[in-house]
Design an enzyme around this catalytic site. Structure first.
Site, PDB file in Angstrom:
ATOM      1  N   LYS A  58       0.828  -1.207   0.000  1.00 25.58           N
ATOM      2  CA  LYS A  58       0.000   0.000   0.000  1.00 25.58           C
ATOM      3  C   LYS A  58       0.864   1.259   0.000  1.00 25.58           C
ATOM      4  CE  LYS A  58      -4.318  -1.627   2.141  1.00 25.58           C
ATOM      5  NZ  LYS A  58      -4.092  -3.060   2.081  1.00 25.58           N
ATOM      6  N   GLU A  69      -3.271   7.589   7.745  1.00 23.61           N
ATOM      7  CA  GLU A  69      -4.077   8.422   6.854  1.00 23.61           C
ATOM      8  C   GLU A  69      -5.203   9.108   7.619  1.00 23.61           C
ATOM      9  OE1 GLU A  69      -3.713   6.052   2.615  1.00 23.61           O
ATOM     10  OE2 GLU A  69      -5.516   5.793   3.820  1.00 23.61           O
ATOM     11  N   HIS A  74     -15.172  -4.468   7.072  1.00 20.55           N
ATOM     12  CA  HIS A  74     -14.375  -4.196   5.872  1.00 20.55           C
ATOM     13  C   HIS A  74     -14.546  -5.255   4.789  1.00 20.55           C
ATOM     14  CE1 HIS A  74     -12.446  -0.956   8.094  1.00 20.55           C
ATOM     15  NE2 HIS A  74     -12.172  -1.811   9.061  1.00 20.55           N
ATOM     16  N   ARG A 115      -6.372  -8.150 -10.129  1.00 13.96           N
ATOM     17  CA  ARG A 115      -7.070  -9.400 -10.457  1.00 13.96           C
ATOM     18  C   ARG A 115      -8.515  -9.065 -10.814  1.00 13.96           C
ATOM     19  NH1 ARG A 115     -10.158  -9.508  -5.916  1.00 13.96           N
ATOM     20  NH2 ARG A 115      -9.175  -8.867  -3.976  1.00 13.96           N
TER      21      ARG A 115
END
Length: 667
Positions: free
Chosen positions: A116, A200, A235, A292
């Site tokens: 990430k 973040e 999530h 993907r």
């Protein structure tokens, strides 16, 4: 084009790839573990190769065995599906070394997007919008704390190599940061072998919007519009739709352009998804790229009329993209619901067992079902407990919502707990129906989605009782045809009595509560009475449990499926599990079947603590189940005799499975 491909996956996605390959005249090779020897993807493929034991780490995740299977069968290419090895750069490298085409992006793109923090550095260079935060290499706790204070709270700490909601912590104030950071790093190291994190700004009421991109080896790259995946639980996506509600053409163009720039920045080839976190005000920020095909790709196929697996195969074989950006169009609206073997009432605990009855809604222009299982198959504890993906399409979102509600109401699953009714409530939830979307929708609508104290309506008991009566009649007719005098009136089950009316009772239990249905025979119909309510009832039942019911002149369709003593009643878009109580047998405490005891949850039998035929005292341990890494002892509800065990040590059992026959002590 390839003549033969191997699919390095299982379940629904393997079946999905086989479907397109067969239409294109491409032969397929399935790989399977010992647990999947009779799985649907194995039955559908042209060839199948055993690659190891049930555990994924010993089969589906063993690169050498999959490569060997491809070479053994002469497969020219490998489709990785999603999950397992689909984003594994070592697997992609191994394919390239062996001269086998990897149906996916180049290893450089997988590597670039695998971290990430590294991906965000690339996106920053490509001028793709990023969430305010720190994505660098300095991992000193004090420095990260300073960065969080600078960004301002709330902030989100995320594992750089993370996914699936793991290695993620929300921090709402400065004094909580250091402890949350340590916890997040421990989980990241345990789950991914890498404790690197990024920090973040946490977006309040965020939406999760992703863009489907496609690139080829000729330098072309397009976006196939967006999907809204905001409805999530821990999530994990639950409902997805395309296009995103409230999306303007200008915002779609900006997000599509950013997604294409992200793909081009890593030389992307094939199908990929660029995921964005979006503010309610329309601003959006890059989150990650999945290199993907996505689980939710069917909604994009439904609104574009395209087959993305076909595009994957064509691009991997060296062909250019079939269409240019200006040729792509959106038509209508599509929704996808993930049908899982899990129990929403028990914290979405996974359920395992045999699919005793599986009847999906009829497929057609508006309804599609992608599945890897059929009736009689097992949902095992070794893999993701997905039963199917239910996808609907119509001209507008409102019409698509109605299609989804009807399709869910038509879905019939017996043998494992499932989330179908939860999905129905979610689809009907005013917030979702009104497109008031964000990733916290399920949590904030908890009162609506998880109603307490619901009990079956009296009609459910009437339908269950009528099903028993109609089945008795069918069995009597079969026995009569087998007898020497098939027209004898003694075969009839019409309750005939000389100068009187036949009456009887049927008892059903829901949870701990029992209800008696009183029955009076009235020729070709019955008078049913319960809780002071009465109804004149008649109907028909077929061999699959489908019923046409008439209650006081009101006709309705229902389904009643028998599984042991359990009666699964499907009525008015709802389902209820009622136990048929035989008053001549003891009802096992806490959910035991009449004459037996039921598993309180899905699990594995790890010990039998009594001998068949043994007389035991009340509370004596009879059997141990292992579920969710905990042991649960099944005890004798009263003194009695163990007549027979239904399972042996090592067997997996489903929720509500009858574990043993138990006869209470007389007197």
């Amino acid at each position: 084009m390839f003549e033969k491909i191997l699919i390095a996956n299982r379940g629904e996605i393997a079946c999905r790839v086989i479907k397109t390959a067969r239409r294109m005249g491409i032969r397929t090779v399935a790989v399977y573990s010992e647990a999947d020897a009779y799985a649907r993807h194995v039955r559908l493929a042209d060839e199948a190769v055993l690659i190891g034991p049930a555990a994924a780490k010993e089969s589906y995740l063993v690169i050498d065995r999959i490569i060997a299977a491809a070479k053994q069968t002469g497969a020219q290419a490998i489709h990785p599906g999603y999950g397992f090895l689909s984003e594994n750069e070592e697997f992609c490298d191994a394919c390239e070394r062996e001269g086998i085409v990897f149906i996916g992006p180049p290893v450089s793109a997988i590597r670039a997007m695998g971290s990430k923090s590294e991906a965000k550095k690339l996106m920053e260079a490509a001028r793709v919008p990023l969430t305010p935060g720190y994505h660098g290499d300095n991992q000193e706790p004090g420095f990260l704390h300073e960065q969080a204070d600078r960004i301002d709270y709330p902030v989100l700490i995320k594992a750089a190599a993370g996914g699936g909601g793991k290695g993620m912590r929300l921090v709402e104030k400065s004094e909580d940061f250091i402890a949350a950071l340590a916890s997040c790093k421990r989980e990241a190291a345990s789950s991914f072998g890498n404790e690197h994190v990024l920090v973040e700004k946490y977006i309040t009421r965020p939406r999760h919007i992703e863009i489907q991109v496609f690139g080829d080896t000729h330098g072309n790259c397009v976006y196939l519009f967006e999907r809204d995946c905001s409805v999530q639980r821990r999530h994990q996506k639950v409902l997805e739709e395309a296009p995103a509600p409230g999306m303007t053409p200008e915002r779609r163009g900006a997000m599509g352009k950013a997604a294409v720039e992200a793909a081009k920045a890593v030389g992307y080839v094939g199908a990929g998804t660029v995921e964005f976190i979006a503010n309610q005000d329309g601003s959006f920020y890059f989150m990650e790229m999945n290199t993907r095909l996505q689980v939710e790709h069917p909604v994009t196929e439904m609104i574009t009329g395209l087959d993305l697996v076909e595009w994957q195969l064509r691009v991997a074989s060296g062909e250019p993209l079939p269409l240019a950006q200006e040729q792509l169009q959106i038509r209508g609206h599509a929704l996808e619901a993930r049908i899982y073997a899990e129990d929403p009432a028990k914290g979405f605990l996974p359920s395992t067992g045999k699919l005793l009855h599986l009847a999906p809604p009829a497929e057609g222009l508006h309804v599609r079902v992608d599945t890897g299982v059929e009736e009689g198959d097992e949902i095992s504890p070794f893999y993701d407990p997905m039963i199917a993906k239910l996808i609907v399409w119509d001209e507008s979102r409102e019409q698509a919502l109605a299609r989804m509600l009807q399709a869910l109401a038509d879905y019939r699953v017996v043998g494992v707990a499932n989330n179908i009714e939860f999905l129905s409530r979610l689809t009907a939830c005013p917030a979702f129906a009104g497109a008031d979307l964000d990733t916290g929708l399920i949590e904030r609508e908890k009162a609506y989605l998880f109603p307490e104290g619901e009990t079956p309506p009296v009609e459910a008991y009437f339908v269950a009782a009528l099903a028993e009566l109609l089945r008795e009649n069918l069995r009597a007719e079969v026995e009569a045809r087998r007898g020497s005098d098939p027209v004898s009136p003694w075969h009839a089950r019409d309750g005939w009595r000389l100068n009187s009316t036949a009456n009887r009772e049927l008892i059903f239990r829901f949870g701990d509560a029992q209800k008696t249905v009183q029955i009076s025979y009235r020729g070709d119909r019955y008078t049913l009475t319960a809780d002071g309510h009465s109804a004149e009832a008649r109907g028909r039942v077929n061999a699959h449990g489908g019923m046409r019911v008439d209650l006081d002149g009101t006709r309705m369709d229902a389904t009643v499926i028998s599984a042991g003593r359990m009666r699964h009643v499907f009525l008015h878009g709802r389902s209820w599990q009622l136990a048929n109580v035989d008053p001549l047998h003891f009802a096992g405490e806490g959910g035991g079947a009449e004459g037996g005891l039921l598993a309180p949850m899905p699990g594995k039998v790890i010990a039998l603590l009594a001998e068949t035929g043994a007389k035991v005292a009340k509370g004596a341990p009879l059997l141990i189940l292992e579920a969710m890494k905990m042991e649960h002892t099944i005890n004798a509800p009263v003194a009695g005799t163990v007549k027979a065990f239904r399972y042996v040590v090592g067997d997996q059992v489903g929720d509500g499975a009858e574990l043993l026959e138990f006869e209470p002590e007389k007197g």
